[in-house]
Design an enzyme around this catalytic site. Structure first.
Site, mmCIF file in Angstrom:
data_model
loop_
_atom_site.group_PDB
_atom_site.id
_atom_site.type_symbol
_atom_site.label_atom_id
_atom_site.label_comp_id
_atom_site.label_asym_id
_atom_site.label_seq_id
_atom_site.Cartn_x
_atom_site.Cartn_y
_atom_site.Cartn_z
ATOM 1 N N TRP A 167 -5.966 7.484 3.579
ATOM 2 C CA TRP A 167 -7.046 7.729 4.394
ATOM 3 C C TRP A 167 -8.507 7.103 4.041
ATOM 4 C CZ3 TRP A 167 -10.394 9.650 0.890
ATOM 5 C CH2 TRP A 167 -9.851 10.584 -0.197
ATOM 6 N N ASN A 168 -8.576 6.477 2.930
ATOM 7 C CA ASN A 168 -9.994 5.820 2.859
ATOM 8 C C ASN A 168 -10.459 4.632 3.547
ATOM 9 O OD1 ASN A 168 -7.879 4.294 1.364
ATOM 10 N ND2 ASN A 168 -9.557 4.103 -0.409
ATOM 11 N N PRO B 213 0.224 6.128 9.339
ATOM 12 C CA PRO B 213 -0.998 6.454 9.008
ATOM 13 C C PRO B 213 -1.275 7.937 8.181
ATOM 14 C CG PRO B 213 -1.094 6.730 11.127
ATOM 15 C CD PRO B 213 0.275 6.426 10.823
ATOM 16 N N GLY C 280 -1.479 4.638 -1.905
ATOM 17 C CA GLY C 280 -1.836 5.998 -1.987
ATOM 18 C C GLY C 280 -1.575 6.313 -3.283
ATOM 19 N N SER C 281 -1.733 7.851 -3.504
ATOM 20 C CA SER C 281 -1.824 8.104 -4.918
ATOM 21 C C SER C 281 -0.565 7.749 -5.793
ATOM 22 C CB SER C 281 -2.005 9.538 -4.932
ATOM 23 O OG SER C 281 -0.725 10.427 -4.268
ATOM 24 N N GLU D 192 0.839 0.253 -3.988
ATOM 25 C CA GLU D 192 -0.536 0.005 -4.330
ATOM 26 C C GLU D 192 -1.174 1.425 -4.684
ATOM 27 O OE1 GLU D 192 -2.250 -2.787 -4.954
ATOM 28 O OE2 GLU D 192 -0.763 -4.359 -3.862
ATOM 29 N N LEU D 193 -1.501 1.672 -5.792
ATOM 30 C CA LEU D 193 -1.768 3.164 -6.027
ATOM 31 C C LEU D 193 -3.330 3.546 -6.700
ATOM 32 C CD1 LEU D 193 1.715 3.703 -7.839
ATOM 33 C CD2 LEU D 193 0.969 3.980 -5.603
ATOM 34 N N CYS E 167 -10.197 2.426 -3.936
ATOM 35 C CA CYS E 167 -9.356 2.543 -4.959
ATOM 36 C C CYS E 167 -9.778 1.575 -6.062
ATOM 37 C CB CYS E 167 -7.822 1.850 -4.497
ATOM 38 S SG CYS E 167 -8.003 0.573 -3.556
ATOM 39 N N GLU F 25 -8.361 9.727 -11.926
ATOM 40 C CA GLU F 25 -9.027 9.282 -10.692
ATOM 41 C C GLU F 25 -10.105 10.205 -10.184
ATOM 42 O OE1 GLU F 25 -6.744 8.058 -7.196
ATOM 43 O OE2 GLU F 25 -7.871 6.176 -7.295
HETATM 44 P P1 NDP Z 1 -1.385 10.047 -0.762
HETATM 45 O O1 NDP Z 1 -0.405 9.476 -1.703
HETATM 46 O O2 NDP Z 1 -1.648 11.311 -0.639
HETATM 47 O O3 NDP Z 1 -0.950 9.842 0.849
HETATM 48 C C1 NDP Z 1 -0.565 8.264 0.983
HETATM 49 C C2 NDP Z 1 0.174 8.361 2.533
HETATM 50 O O4 NDP Z 1 1.593 8.818 2.012
HETATM 51 C C3 NDP Z 1 -0.030 9.311 3.479
HETATM 52 O O5 NDP Z 1 0.187 8.632 4.499
HETATM 53 C C4 NDP Z 1 0.706 10.412 3.277
HETATM 54 O O6 NDP Z 1 0.825 11.034 4.361
HETATM 55 C C5 NDP Z 1 2.043 9.706 2.883
HETATM 56 N N1 NDP Z 1 2.859 10.392 2.181
HETATM 57 C C6 NDP Z 1 2.747 11.880 1.756
HETATM 58 N N2 NDP Z 1 3.878 12.013 0.817
HETATM 59 C C7 NDP Z 1 4.687 11.169 1.288
HETATM 60 C C8 NDP Z 1 6.184 11.040 1.110
HETATM 61 N N3 NDP Z 1 7.052 12.059 0.360
HETATM 62 N N4 NDP Z 1 6.959 10.120 1.444
HETATM 63 C C9 NDP Z 1 6.245 9.127 2.153
HETATM 64 N N5 NDP Z 1 5.036 9.040 2.485
HETATM 65 C C10 NDP Z 1 4.306 10.313 2.000
HETATM 66 O O7 NDP Z 1 -2.737 9.148 -0.840
HETATM 67 P P2 NDP Z 1 -4.132 9.521 -0.158
HETATM 68 O O8 NDP Z 1 -3.947 9.460 1.212
HETATM 69 O O9 NDP Z 1 -4.732 10.825 -0.826
HETATM 70 O O10 NDP Z 1 -5.133 8.126 -0.655
HETATM 71 C C11 NDP Z 1 -5.687 8.108 -1.666
HETATM 72 C C12 NDP Z 1 -5.079 7.390 -2.823
HETATM 73 O O11 NDP Z 1 -4.836 6.113 -2.473
HETATM 74 C C13 NDP Z 1 -5.950 7.269 -3.913
HETATM 75 O O12 NDP Z 1 -5.154 7.457 -5.410
HETATM 76 C C14 NDP Z 1 -6.226 5.847 -3.800
HETATM 77 O O13 NDP Z 1 -6.804 5.217 -5.354
HETATM 78 C C15 NDP Z 1 -5.151 5.296 -3.290
HETATM 79 N N6 NDP Z 1 -5.356 3.938 -2.863
HETATM 80 C C16 NDP Z 1 -4.869 2.748 -3.617
HETATM 81 C C17 NDP Z 1 -5.166 1.629 -2.895
HETATM 82 C C18 NDP Z 1 -4.909 0.306 -3.611
HETATM 83 O O14 NDP Z 1 -4.785 -0.987 -3.007
HETATM 84 N N7 NDP Z 1 -4.502 0.170 -5.071
HETATM 85 C C19 NDP Z 1 -6.180 1.346 -1.938
HETATM 86 C C20 NDP Z 1 -6.624 2.532 -1.357
HETATM 87 C C21 NDP Z 1 -6.345 3.713 -1.707
HETATM 88 P P3 NDP Z 1 -0.247 12.316 4.721
HETATM 89 O O15 NDP Z 1 -1.536 11.883 4.463
HETATM 90 O O16 NDP Z 1 0.213 12.688 5.952
HETATM 91 O O17 NDP Z 1 0.152 13.499 3.629
#
Ligand code: NDP
Length: 512
Positions: free
Chosen positions: A152-153, A177, A226-227, A248-249, A282, A380
């Site tokens: 979402w960021n 998304p 994501g995370s 990419e975490l 991130c 983080e």
């Molecule tokens: P999340 O890991 O909570 O979610 C990321 C995405 O995964 C969302 O679309 C989420 O859906 C989806 N999701 C959740 N559970 C599952 C599953 N079991 N299987 C597949 N998809 C799933 O991350 P955030 O959205 O909270 O984003 C923040 C994180 O992203 C931070 O840790 C940040 O550091 C990282 N990030 C890393 C980057 C990089 O390039 N390394 C760049 C930007 C952010 P839903 O939201 O609907 O739950």
């Protein structure tokens, strides 16, 4: 307002909806459907049917669509930026720099570079005795259907941004998304439709985590941002399916400030790269190590900078520097890290509290007297906080910087760039900037990806598009004997002649 037609077209199984709100005002904007596993299966079927036609367009045909999309963005900056601001509560400037600026640039970059990165590669055969004289070629074929799952960021840069090279390579893409920021992705789908992308080559699957999990079941390759926690679950699911998966975490990016650094630049950068996008980056500077001789002055300059930052619901361009906390639970994580630090002896120089509503905000916060027993130095935070720690020298800074499960990015600040590069090479991070931070992300030919728990694989550069392809190796025999000397029937004379030939070729060189 973004249309949700693309998502819901033909999807009949959506039982629930998600409310999308503006985090800066708390107001509900709209709702979007939560797509089910059956919906995803149907979308994947349509995407697979559409993919061959898209691939057949070739690099030039696909580039034309991407360039039209670039122009569309240039013609509609307010539409793009306003929708990002509305569902994130970030500033117009934060949305402009990354979601608009990066994405618009990336459309042109991949339109131009895809053909070169994915061109057939001819390899020499003279150094392989048994393959000598054969024509050896590497070909990059699109994987087919790519699933992109985003956070979402940066709802456009970190979601649709990863779809662009996948599309340029000739794949169909389904983007899932974040549930809190789906509208920006839906606008991108509308844009691609208007720019002539064939129907169903790019689709957006709104929904929650279960929708993301269902998407993985359907695709040939997963690109996840994501995370780290969710990244592990995504990788387990991809392993079951035996499909490639790129992650990419999270990060805990250290900034190392040497005594000979340009103090004003370092202090301005510390304030900016820890607080831009309200720290929800991130590759945000999440912790800072400063050599002792300049520590006091650096802390004073950074604090002065942070004290001047305006925060609140953006009312247009140039109205605030720090926007809202996008994801509701994130507010408590930020507050918990500051609370934990204070309980363990840290001092808050400015900020240190969440602000009462409407909207969700955490004050820009500078912490000192911090150490590695505190969550703010280990986990983080993903919020507008900057913990600053005094170190004796760069060696101590390097040791502390590497004392982390994460390894996304780092930065080194010094007047001696040679020394800066030497320090950079000792840091355990996928990207390191000297006298800069975050701007490596704008260098689209430079790979970006995390070490350790920060990820697997990279985006940008050659591998940022080759990862969306299947490598096919071609060996073509043009000048053929009736029978190769190693073929049936086996004869002692020929076997021993072959042995002598291998000895002649390698005997003198091997065994040194
Ligand atoms: P999340 O890991 O909570 O979610 C990321 C995405 O995964 C969302 O679309 C989420 O859906 C989806 N999701 C959740 N559970 C599952 C599953 N079991 N299987 C597949 N998809 C799933 O991350 P955030 O959205 O909270 O984003 C923040 C994180 O992203 C931070 O840790 C940040 O550091 C990282 N990030 C890393 C980057 C990089 O390039 N390394 C760049 C930007 C952010 P839903 O939201 O609907 O739950």
């Amino acid at each position: 307002m973004a249309s949700v037609e693309q998502t819901t077209a033909g999807c009949t199984d959506s039982a629930t909806t998600i409310a999308v709100e503006n985090p800066a005002t708390g107001e509900q904007i709209t709702t979007v459907p939560v797509l089910s596993a059956a919906d995803l299966e149907a979308m994947a079927g349509r995407a697979r049917a559409a993919q061959p036609g898209w691939e057949e367009l070739g690099f030039d045909g696909r580039a034309r669509v991407l360039r039209r999309a670039q122009k569309w963005m240039l013609d509609n900056p307010d539409r793009v930026i306003d929708i990002v601001v509305s569902e994130t509560g970030k500033t117009h400037e934060d949305a402009q720099l990354a979601d608009f600026g990066y994405t618009m640039t990336a459309l042109g970059f991949w339109a131009k570079e895809a053909a070169g990165y994915l061109a057939d590669e001819r390899l020499p055969s003279w150094n392989n005795p048994l393959a000598a004289g054969k024509k050896l070629t590497i070909r990059y074929a699109p994987v087919g259907l790519i699933g992109v799952i985003g956070p979402w960021n940066y709802p456009i840069a970190n979601s649709f941004g990863d779809c662009i090279p996948a599309l340029a390579a000739g794949n169909s893409v389904i983007l899932k998304p974040s549930e809190v920021t789906p509208l920006s992705s839906l606008l991108m789908a509308e844009m691609m439709r208007e720019c002539g992308l064939p129907e169903y080559v790019f689709q957006v699957a709104t929904g929650d985590g279960a929708t993301g999990a269902a998407l993985i079941e359907q695709v040939d390759c997963v690109m996840f941002t994501g995370s780290t926690k969710t990244g592990r679950a995504v990788m387990r699911a991809a392993a079951e399916k035996l499909v490639p998966c790129y992650l990419e975490l999270g990060g805990k990016d250290p900034m190392i400030v040497c005594a000979d650094a340009n103090l004003d630049r370092a202090a301005n950068a510390a304030a900016f790269y820890s607080m831009n996008n309200a720290g929800q980056v991130c590759i945000s500077i999440e912790r800072c190590y400063v050599e002792s001789p300049i520590y006091d002055e650096f802390v004073r300059k950074v604090t002065d900078n942070v004290l001047k930052l305006r925060q609140g619901a953006p009312q247009g361009v140039g109205t605030v520097e720090v926007g809202a906390v996008i994801f509701p639970p994130q507010l408590e994580i930020v507050a918990d890290h500051v609370r934990d630090a204070v309980e363990k002896g840290a001092k808050v120089l400015t900020g240190g509290h969440s602000r009462p509503g409407p909207g969700r905000f955490y004050e820009p916060t500078v912490l000192v007297d911090v150490d590695h027993s505190m969550k703010c130095m280990q986990e983080e935070t993903f919020g507008p906080t900057l913990p600053i720690m005094r170190v004796a020298d760069a060696d101590e800074a390097v040791r502390l910087a590497n004392d982390s499960e994460y390894g996304l990015q780092a930065s080194v600040w010094t007047g001696d760039v040679k020394r800066g590069e030497a320090i950079a090479r000792r840091l355990q991070a996928g990207s390191v900037c000297v006298n800069d931070a975050q701007m490596n992300y704008a260098a689209l030919n430079l790979p970006m990806g995390g070490w350790k728990a920060s990820g697997m694989g990279t985006r940008h550069g050659a591998n940022g598009i080759r990862k969306y392809t299947k490598v096919q190796s071609l060996l073509i025999t043009r000048y053929a004997l009736k029978r190769e000397p190693f073929m049936f029937p086996y004869r002692p004379g020929r076997t021993l002649a072959l042995r002598r030939m291998l000895k002649l070729l390698y005997g003198r060189r091997s065994g040194d």
